[in-house]
Design an enzyme around this catalytic site. Sequence first.
Site: not given
Length: 331
Positions: A16, A19, A134, A164, A192
């Site tokens: 990714g 991104g 992720v 978090d 998550h």
Amino acid sequence: MPAMTSPAPLNVCITGAAGQISYSLLPLLCSGHVFGPDQPLNLHLLEIPPALPALSGVVMEVIDGAYPLVKSVMQTSDPNVAFRAAHVAILVGAFPRRAGMERKDLLAKNLPIFKAQGQALNQVANRDVKVVVVGNPANTNAMVLSHFAPDIAPANITALTRLDHNRALAQVAKRMDTSVSDVRGVCIWGNHSSTQYPDVTRATASGKEVLPKMGGFGGLAEGFIPLIQKRGAAVIQARGMSSAMSAANAIGDHLRSWMLGDSRIVSMAVPADGSYGIRKGVYFSFPVRCVRGGSYEIVQGIDLDEFSRKYIDATAAELYAEREEALALFE
Ligand code: NAX
């Protein structure tokens, strides 16, 4: 004087890579902020074919950054090329959640991606590759990946809950009017997702107990816990896009703690091993201690009160259900 030799380059794969998270992450990696100021890198950047033109622009920017630590940059849409000899794999690329999609639909869209990437990692990555997932649903994607990468130790595959953790640290520091570096004992348990349990029941700030200042258990239940659980949604609402800068920073923190060690207790989603009654077979966020050189252990011996137990059981139940849904899709 003996000649100074620099370490061999680390092969770092990012999926990714065109991104928004990758765009914030690349400068942290390339500058030495994550793996150290003397650690050279070979970047392996993976994208789907339609995003390769955009990726070539990102690669131009990495080159134009003139980072001394970056020895090479490779761009590809083939996981078997991207993961070849990878020492670190940062799996950001995933099918995005669209309006109206339930978590189950998201899982179904992502399963083939993480299955294929697990198989590729198993075939071509370095045997001791360190993986951080992720892309959401991160915990269950990590479980799927591990299932299809039987030759990679499950403990070498992790999912990101450090964002978090950092969100919780920052809110505690703010309420206690102190610096994040003075806060200890914060951790994230579970998934998550909005069932995660940000636990500050034993936390201290500059040596002082945090719980009374947070309004006790009632205050946590009404204020702090939902604030952290819904922080991602609040960022989307305000920014029109999901967290990227803070997510990239958290990926950097996760990898730095894991690879270089950390004196603090941090949060990572790792394979459940029966600790705290969490059943094996899911990736669950625990408080962990990282030791330099790429190992970690789940912190043991925490005496969980009834309040915490209830939240931990709820997030565990969600992960068990996600696991069942994923297993059904394997058929
Ligand atoms: P973007 O949509 O900006 O980028 C994702 C990139 O992945 C796109 O360029 C897309 O082409 C690529 N991609 C899709 N499928 C791929 C595949 N099979 N192989 C390689 N690349 C592929 O999303 P971004 O904001 O960067 O977020 C990425 C993921 O992180 C999402 O799943 C998001 O939900 C998740 N997040 C997870 C967080 C966590 O704490 N675990 C926090 C941040 C973020 O929300």
